[in-house]
Design a protein around this motif. Sequence first.
Motif, PDB file in Angstrom:
ATOM      1  N   SER A  83     -24.777  -1.553  -9.929  1.00 20.84           N
ATOM      2  CA  SER A  83     -24.575  -2.201 -11.226  1.00 20.84           C
ATOM      3  C   SER A  83     -23.976  -1.215 -12.227  1.00 20.84           C
ATOM      4  N   GLN A  84     -23.570  -1.749 -13.361  1.00 29.53           N
ATOM      5  CA  GLN A  84     -23.040  -0.894 -14.430  1.00 29.53           C
ATOM      6  C   GLN A  84     -24.107   0.051 -14.947  1.00 29.53           C
ATOM      7  N   VAL A  85     -25.368  -0.370 -14.890  1.00 33.83           N
ATOM      8  CA  VAL A  85     -26.463   0.501 -15.331  1.00 33.83           C
ATOM      9  C   VAL A  85     -26.517   1.753 -14.462  1.00 33.83           C
ATOM     10  N   ASP A  86     -26.365   1.580 -13.137  1.00 32.62           N
ATOM     11  CA  ASP A  86     -26.349   2.730 -12.230  1.00 32.62           C
ATOM     12  C   ASP A  86     -25.221   3.687 -12.589  1.00 32.62           C
ATOM     13  N   ILE A  87     -24.047   3.122 -12.804  1.00 34.28           N
ATOM     14  CA  ILE A  87     -22.873   3.950 -13.109  1.00 34.28           C
ATOM     15  C   ILE A  87     -23.042   4.666 -14.448  1.00 34.28           C
ATOM     16  N   ASP A  88     -23.619   3.967 -15.425  1.00 33.21           N
ATOM     17  CA  ASP A  88     -23.832   4.578 -16.743  1.00 33.21           C
ATOM     18  C   ASP A  88     -24.782   5.768 -16.660  1.00 33.21           C
ATOM     19  N   ILE A  89     -25.800   5.668 -15.816  1.00 36.11           N
ATOM     20  CA  ILE A  89     -26.740   6.778 -15.637  1.00 36.11           C
ATOM     21  C   ILE A  89     -26.012   7.994 -15.075  1.00 36.11           C
ATOM     22  N   MET A  90     -25.153   7.756 -14.094  1.00 37.38           N
ATOM     23  CA  MET A  90     -24.371   8.843 -13.506  1.00 37.38           C
ATOM     24  C   MET A  90     -23.437   9.460 -14.550  1.00 37.38           C
ATOM     25  N   CYS A  91     -22.744   8.619 -15.276  1.00 40.79           N
ATOM     26  CA  CYS A  91     -21.795   9.111 -16.285  1.00 40.79           C
ATOM     27  C   CYS A  91     -22.499   9.942 -17.352  1.00 40.79           C
ATOM     28  N   SER A  92     -23.693   9.499 -17.736  1.00 51.45           N
ATOM     29  CA  SER A  92     -24.440  10.203 -18.781  1.00 51.45           C
ATOM     30  C   SER A  92     -24.758  11.639 -18.351  1.00 51.45           C
ATOM     31  N   LEU A  93     -25.158  11.819 -17.107  1.00 51.47           N
ATOM     32  CA  LEU A  93     -25.473  13.168 -16.626  1.00 51.47           C
ATOM     33  C   LEU A  93     -24.211  14.025 -16.549  1.00 51.47           C
ATOM     34  N   ILE A  94     -23.129  13.443 -16.023  1.00 52.46           N
ATOM     35  CA  ILE A  94     -21.878  14.195 -15.933  1.00 52.46           C
ATOM     36  C   ILE A  94     -21.393  14.610 -17.324  1.00 52.46           C
ATOM     37  N   GLU A  95     -21.500  13.688 -18.276  1.00 48.64           N
ATOM     38  CA  GLU A  95     -21.102  13.979 -19.655  1.00 48.64           C
ATOM     39  C   GLU A  95     -21.951  15.109 -20.241  1.00 48.64           C
ATOM     40  N   HIS A  96     -23.246  15.086 -19.933  1.00 54.91           N
ATOM     41  CA  HIS A  96     -24.162  16.098 -20.469  1.00 54.91           C
ATOM     42  C   HIS A  96     -23.844  17.488 -19.916  1.00 54.91           C
ATOM     43  N   ILE A  97     -23.534  17.587 -18.619  1.00 55.78           N
ATOM     44  CA  ILE A  97     -23.356  18.897 -17.983  1.00 55.78           C
ATOM     45  C   ILE A  97     -21.905  19.369 -18.011  1.00 55.78           C
ATOM     46  N   LYS A  98     -20.962  18.428 -17.981  1.00 59.95           N
ATOM     47  CA  LYS A  98     -19.525  18.770 -17.937  1.00 59.95           C
ATOM     48  C   LYS A  98     -19.258  19.772 -16.811  1.00 59.95           C
ATOM     49  N   PRO A  99     -19.451  19.349 -15.572  1.00 62.25           N
ATOM     50  CA  PRO A  99     -19.424  20.283 -14.436  1.00 62.25           C
ATOM     51  C   PRO A  99     -18.025  20.760 -14.057  1.00 62.25           C
ATOM     52  N   HIS A 100     -17.982  21.970 -13.489  1.00 60.32           N
ATOM     53  CA  HIS A 100     -16.775  22.478 -12.851  1.00 60.32           C
ATOM     54  C   HIS A 100     -16.754  22.102 -11.371  1.00 60.32           C
ATOM     55  N   GLN A 101     -17.942  21.893 -10.810  1.00 58.22           N
ATOM     56  CA  GLN A 101     -18.065  21.482  -9.414  1.00 58.22           C
ATOM     57  C   GLN A 101     -19.082  20.347  -9.315  1.00 58.22           C
ATOM     58  N   ILE A 102     -18.783  19.400  -8.441  1.00 58.61           N
ATOM     59  CA  ILE A 102     -19.749  18.370  -8.060  1.00 58.61           C
ATOM     60  C   ILE A 102     -19.830  18.366  -6.536  1.00 58.61           C
ATOM     61  N   TYR A 103     -21.046  18.387  -6.025  1.00 59.05           N
ATOM     62  CA  TYR A 103     -21.270  18.211  -4.588  1.00 59.05           C
ATOM     63  C   TYR A 103     -21.943  16.850  -4.387  1.00 59.05           C
ATOM     64  N   ALA A 104     -21.511  16.110  -3.366  1.00 61.01           N
ATOM     65  CA  ALA A 104     -22.067  14.777  -3.130  1.00 61.01           C
ATOM     66  C   ALA A 104     -22.047  14.466  -1.639  1.00 61.01           C
ATOM     67  N   ALA A 105     -22.918  13.580  -1.227  1.00 57.90           N
ATOM     68  CA  ALA A 105     -23.013  13.196   0.182  1.00 57.90           C
ATOM     69  C   ALA A 105     -21.872  12.265   0.550  1.00 57.90           C
ATOM     70  N   GLY A 106     -21.061  12.701   1.509  1.00 57.21           N
ATOM     71  CA  GLY A 106     -19.946  11.878   1.977  1.00 57.21           C
ATOM     72  C   GLY A 106     -20.205  11.281   3.337  1.00 57.21           C
ATOM     73  N   ASP A 107     -21.476  11.007   3.647  1.00 59.56           N
ATOM     74  CA  ASP A 107     -21.865  10.468   4.949  1.00 59.56           C
ATOM     75  C   ASP A 107     -21.769   8.946   4.899  1.00 59.56           C
ATOM     76  N   LEU A 108     -20.782   8.380   5.611  1.00 62.63           N
ATOM     77  CA  LEU A 108     -20.527   6.944   5.511  1.00 62.63           C
ATOM     78  C   LEU A 108     -20.802   6.228   6.830  1.00 62.63           C
ATOM     79  N   ALA A 109     -21.768   6.725   7.605  1.00 61.17           N
ATOM     80  CA  ALA A 109     -22.065   6.088   8.882  1.00 61.17           C
ATOM     81  C   ALA A 109     -22.471   4.633   8.696  1.00 61.17           C
TER      82      ALA A 109
END
Length: 637
Positions: free
Chosen positions: A493-519
């Motif tokens: 949902s948009q709520v999920d995405i907003d939570i993610m965006c809020s953290l990214i906005e807060h930290i302003k990262p140079h690197q993001i690591y994420a799980a790319g496991d699509l089995a």
Amino acid sequence: MNTQLIKYKEAGKFEETRFEKIHNVIFDSSQEASIIVAQEIAGLIKEKQSLNTPCILGLATGSSPIKVYEELVRMHKEEGLSFANVITFNLDEYYPMDKDNIQSYFYFMHEHLFNHVDILPENINIPSGTISNEELYQYCIDYETKIKSLGGLDFQLLGIGRTGHIGFNEPGSHFNSGTRSITLDHITRVDAAPAFLGIDNVPRKAITMGVGTVRSAKRIVLLGWGISKANVLKKTIEGDITPQVPATYLQEHNNTTFVLDKGASSELTRVKTPWLVSSCKWTEALELKAVVWLSELTNKPFLKLTDKDYNDHGMSDLLAEEGTAYDLNIKMFNKLQHTITGWPGGKPNADDTNRPERSTPEKKRIIIFSPHPDDDVISMGGTFDRLVQQGHDVHIAYQTSGNIAVSDDEALKFAEISKALNPKSIEANAIISYLHKKTGNAIDSVEVRKLKGLIRRSESVGATRYLGLDDANVHFLDLPFYETGTIKKNNLSQVDIDIMCSLIEHIKPHQIYAAGDLADPHGTHKVCLDALFASLEKMKGLPYMNDCWVWLYRGAWHEWESYEIEMAVPLSPDQVLRKRHAIFYHQSQKDGVMFQGDDNREFWVRVEDRNRLTAKKYNDLGLADYAAIEAFRRYYF
């Protein structure tokens, strides 16, 4: 070729080869493919409506057809697609199984399709999981007879199991078999275990349409999603017809299409080794893939491959472009060598021309997104440790609570400790009482889910503290899509995405690591990755996002292939031990883990073996010999 096959050819990536015995098309995503399949079904329904005749559909369950059903529901609600003339027959049902059980296929079909469209209840046919054993034989005959009395199936939708089963026709099924009861293969029960919260809860028997029933359908479409289905799909599409892979019987059906996503198609000859099929347009990525394949096939490191090796294995045109094996070998050796770095955050004051990461800024702000509260240490614990030790501002973000993976016994243990500390605790007593009375697959109460989530939180904080991370840098996002109390999750949902965006906005990262496991294209890892991708799409125009690089790691089940790796982080023996100890903090997942799969090794053993194997592959290709390697692939947004 009929009009539907032409339509698939145009929409997907289709190319006949001498290796393939079943028509198949490959799509970039299961979402895109599901829409095309739903459009075919809708077209058939409308065609039958224009003729004033019923449309007889054979339907499948499991994760594969979910998006197809979602699209059919959308077309009903938004485009007026009517199911009034549709008669359905489902492939199978667990036995015994009450239709009101949330794991029943009766429940599944109503949840995903029937409750949302205008199909007549009397036109819905699903094998009964409550029929008595004495009546079962005649019941199966009657089910088969009813299908035949309506002229057979106009369209049969299928998934495929890792055993090669269609419906529940397990290995050994006869090509003329009809509707019957069957004993489920162990692998089938293992794959179903997550939905049942453990293999012990999975029924051992089922009722299924037979192979003969399926093959009598006028049109068959089989859906194949995810890398976990790749091996069985290669056997089915390219192998010989055998009862040990019942889906191979479809080779003799004259109107069958397999609809695949990239992961599911990855083992097909034309995808994995296209140079064996036809002339290739050689890109640098394809060159590396081919040279890795040749090296592994001949058991030679890169620098020992000869012109003859290339010519003998269908790669003479590559040599013609590159000149000699000597030149090509050095080029590919250097390309793989440049993926190796002990500085995943970039090495300060170093020439980063041939390094996977930038040298500046020296201290980077980093977010490690972990779908569950242990994926971070399981999948990239050594890299996590190194990033902290090298002075970066590392943040861990646990996207879901992971509460569904905590057993009732584990929760009861903690509730009893809480009661011992405070005998008058109303909440502890309520949890203990609930767990003692809980039966079957009942959905946990809010209090129990909260406790299970707290167990996962405390384990996560223990692991991150062990690796030297400040508690203030640990974030529990508890994305709402996950919090259903059952294995079936809500849509993103948009709520999920907003939570993610809020953290990214807060930290302003140079690197993001994420799980790319699509089995599993409908699994938690995929939804969490989709949440990240949606967030990046929304935020990519912001200035600070220009300096953000995204690295994808794989989960506990699969690793990137050697030719896919863009950053390889070697681990010393000491770091392997530190990673193991960090994993051990996740005690609720260590012994008797609920979602073990068909691999009996504990997660820490499995991942150590995987990291060692990656290092061995690099060494076999002629590179340095490391104790272990964690691997990453960059995502460009």
